[in-house]
Design a protein around this motif. Structure first.
Motif, mmCIF file in Angstrom:
data_model
loop_
_atom_site.group_PDB
_atom_site.id
_atom_site.type_symbol
_atom_site.label_atom_id
_atom_site.label_comp_id
_atom_site.label_asym_id
_atom_site.label_seq_id
_atom_site.Cartn_x
_atom_site.Cartn_y
_atom_site.Cartn_z
ATOM 1 N N SER A 1 0.810 -1.220 0.000
ATOM 2 C CA SER A 1 0.000 0.000 0.000
ATOM 3 C C SER A 1 0.841 1.266 0.000
ATOM 4 C CB SER A 1 -0.935 0.013 1.218
ATOM 5 O OG SER A 1 -0.180 -0.059 2.411
ATOM 6 N N ASP A 2 2.159 1.159 0.225
ATOM 7 C CA ASP A 2 2.969 2.371 0.305
ATOM 8 C C ASP A 2 3.122 3.039 -1.053
ATOM 9 O OD1 ASP A 2 4.359 -0.084 -0.080
ATOM 10 O OD2 ASP A 2 6.280 0.932 0.133
ATOM 11 N N GLY A 3 3.132 4.375 -1.055
ATOM 12 C CA GLY A 3 3.276 5.144 -2.282
ATOM 13 C C GLY A 3 4.528 5.997 -2.251
ATOM 14 N N SER A 4 4.501 7.103 -3.027
ATOM 15 C CA SER A 4 5.671 7.976 -3.085
ATOM 16 C C SER A 4 5.219 9.424 -3.240
ATOM 17 C CB SER A 4 6.599 7.537 -4.213
ATOM 18 O OG SER A 4 7.855 8.199 -4.133
ATOM 19 N N ILE A 5 5.997 10.259 -3.927
ATOM 20 C CA ILE A 5 5.836 11.709 -3.823
ATOM 21 C C ILE A 5 4.814 12.323 -4.781
ATOM 22 C CG2 ILE A 5 8.183 11.987 -2.946
ATOM 23 C CD1 ILE A 5 8.980 13.014 -5.741
ATOM 24 N N ASP A 6 4.418 11.607 -5.826
ATOM 25 C CA ASP A 6 3.469 12.170 -6.787
ATOM 26 C C ASP A 6 2.052 11.748 -6.394
ATOM 27 O OD1 ASP A 6 1.764 12.629 -9.027
ATOM 28 O OD2 ASP A 6 3.486 12.598 -10.381
ATOM 29 N N PRO A 7 1.214 12.687 -5.907
ATOM 30 C CA PRO A 7 -0.121 12.301 -5.414
ATOM 31 C C PRO A 7 -1.048 11.794 -6.516
ATOM 32 C CG PRO A 7 0.111 14.696 -5.491
ATOM 33 C CD PRO A 7 1.464 14.127 -5.775
ATOM 34 N N ASP A 8 -0.795 12.168 -7.774
ATOM 35 C CA ASP A 8 -1.652 11.726 -8.874
ATOM 36 C C ASP A 8 -1.313 10.324 -9.359
ATOM 37 O OD1 ASP A 8 -3.058 14.154 -8.929
ATOM 38 O OD2 ASP A 8 -1.520 15.081 -10.201
ATOM 39 N N ARG A 9 -0.048 9.968 -9.365
ATOM 40 C CA ARG A 9 0.374 8.687 -9.914
ATOM 41 C C ARG A 9 0.858 7.700 -8.852
ATOM 42 N NH1 ARG A 9 2.319 8.483 -15.025
ATOM 43 N NH2 ARG A 9 2.099 6.245 -14.670
ATOM 44 N N GLN A 10 1.227 8.198 -7.685
ATOM 45 C CA GLN A 10 1.901 7.353 -6.698
ATOM 46 C C GLN A 10 1.191 7.378 -5.341
ATOM 47 O OE1 GLN A 10 5.863 9.196 -7.193
ATOM 48 N NE2 GLN A 10 6.538 7.237 -8.051
ATOM 49 N N GLU A 11 -0.144 7.359 -5.407
ATOM 50 C CA GLU A 11 -0.918 7.345 -4.169
ATOM 51 C C GLU A 11 -0.756 6.028 -3.417
ATOM 52 O OE1 GLU A 11 -3.313 5.013 -6.945
ATOM 53 O OE2 GLU A 11 -2.033 6.785 -7.130
ATOM 54 N N ARG A 12 -0.355 4.981 -4.152
ATOM 55 C CA ARG A 12 -0.099 3.674 -3.537
ATOM 56 C C ARG A 12 0.785 2.858 -4.467
ATOM 57 N NH1 ARG A 12 -4.382 -0.413 -2.519
ATOM 58 N NH2 ARG A 12 -2.495 -1.680 -2.581
ATOM 59 N N SER A 13 1.126 1.675 -4.030
ATOM 60 C CA SER A 13 1.976 0.766 -4.799
ATOM 61 C C SER A 13 1.333 0.395 -6.134
ATOM 62 C CB SER A 13 2.211 -0.497 -3.970
ATOM 63 O OG SER A 13 2.831 -1.498 -4.734
#
Length: 367
Positions: free
Chosen positions: A150-162
């Motif tokens: 479930s972890d994502g990264s810094i881009d809220p549009d593309r990387q809200e989760r894995s």
């Protein structure tokens, strides 16, 4: 078709077949296409097609070439499956065997173990990967493992989760690497063939990539010492040295030319069988194949760019001889054959455009 004369004057033929998957959106339309490749002229001739299967967007072949496996129901809400087909080169037929649920929406990548007894699938939307036993007759058994993140990264549009985007075995098949576009990680697992649940997280469970880079597809060098990851959102290839399940970063180089620097949609990556050149596809503004020479230390040098003659080159591949590269353009719905210059690494279009609606994946195999 290549005819070969053996001692005793026996005559047999070798044929090279090309398998295309697509986003067909409708079971009434063709989803999988099989062509024969003329290995002299680079011409494609249609052999057979398959209907009744929804969005077979990514394909892989069993090690012996007898079975074709597909990610099916890709980009289909509340659905996702993997499917199996038997290919008979004598009859030039492709026959559906069965499907299994992936346990996740939008399967995008599937790979087979060298013994033909296991499949590993990556599900993009839920950020999961699934493991399936395969029977000797090509029947896919229900999944025995499913890893979800479930972890994502810094881009809220593309990387809200894995978002797992590929599942790739190491050269010795002892490890599996899974680039995670959503979390900016290359996840790593050990694979133990003798176990009923063969996959487990490795001691070093992931390699962190540049934040916001969106790692997508992954390839090992034929010598087994280097590995490369194409980053969809960052428009780059990251190069690594490889040893026993561990990656060490040595370079990050742009896949795009100046023309495409503000619109990164890098997609697929492959290395020529001779290990001298790396190829990477760019969608978006460029729609090309970036060509790199591979140095002795594993780093890359840009050689040039080849247009794919269409829009959105999602997947391409090289044949086992390294003579041909075939690219699929999913938005323009066409595929092209290119001849590869083994010395320069450059590509030259050959044959005619082949139209296939939503074509998104390609595999080549000599029988």
């Amino acid at each position: 078709m290549l005819f070969i004369i053996l001692s005793g004057m026996k005559l047999y033929s070798q044929n090279t077949y090309v398998f295309f998957g697509s986003f067909n959106r409708d079971k009434a339309n063709n989803g999988i296409y099989v062509y024969e490749l003329d290995t002299i002229k680079g011409k494609l001739s249609k052999i057979t097609t398959v209907k009744g299967i929804l969005n077979p967007s990514f394909l892989t072949l069993s090690p012996n070439g007898q079975y074709l496996f597909a990610c099916t129901e890709s980009k289909t809400k509340n659905a996702g499956s993997v499917s199996s087909f038997e290919f008979n080169p004598g009859k030039k037929s492709l026959t559906f065997i069965n499907s299994q649920r992936t346990g996740g929406e939008n399967p995008v990548y599937i790979t087979a173990h060298k013994n033909g007894k296991w499949l590993i699938n990556g599900n993009y939307t839920e950020g999961s990967l699934s493991v399936y036993p395969v029977s000797e007759n090509g029947f896919i058994q229900p999944r025995v493992q499913n890893f979800e993140y479930s972890d994502g990264s810094i881009d809220p549009d593309r990387q809200e989760r894995s978002h797992i985007h590929s599942t790739v075995f190491s050269p010795d098949y002892g490890y599996v690497f899974a680039p995670d576009l959503g979390a900016d990680k290359i996840r790593t697992y050990t694979f133990e063939n003798s176990k009923t649940e063969p996959l487990s997280e490795a001691e070093v469970s992931f390699t962190q990539t540049t934040l916001g880079s969106g790692p997508r597809h992954f390839a090992f060098h034929p010598n087994g010492k280097f590995a490369y990851c194409i980053e969809e959102m960052g428009g780059a290839v990251s190069a690594y040295t490889y040893d026993n399940g561990k990656l060490n970063s040595i370079q990050r180089i742009n896949t795009h030319s100046e023309k495409g620097k503000d619109n990164f949609e890098s997609s697929d990556i492959h290395i020529s069988p001779d290990g001298r050149y790396l190829y990477a596809s760019n969608r978006g503004l460029e729609n090309n194949i970036a060509i790199f020479s591979i140095q002795n230390d594993g780093t890359l040098k840009t050689v040039g760019y080849q247009s794919t003659q269409g829009k959105h080159p999602r997947v391409f591949t090289l044949d086992e001889t390294g003579k041909f590269l075939i690219a699929t353009n999913s938005v323009s719905g066409d595929a092209f054959v290119f001849k590869r210059n083994a010395e320069t690494g450059l590509l030259k279009k050959t044959g005619k455009k082949v139209k296939m609606f939503g074509v998104s994946s390609v595999q080549i195999r000599k029988y």
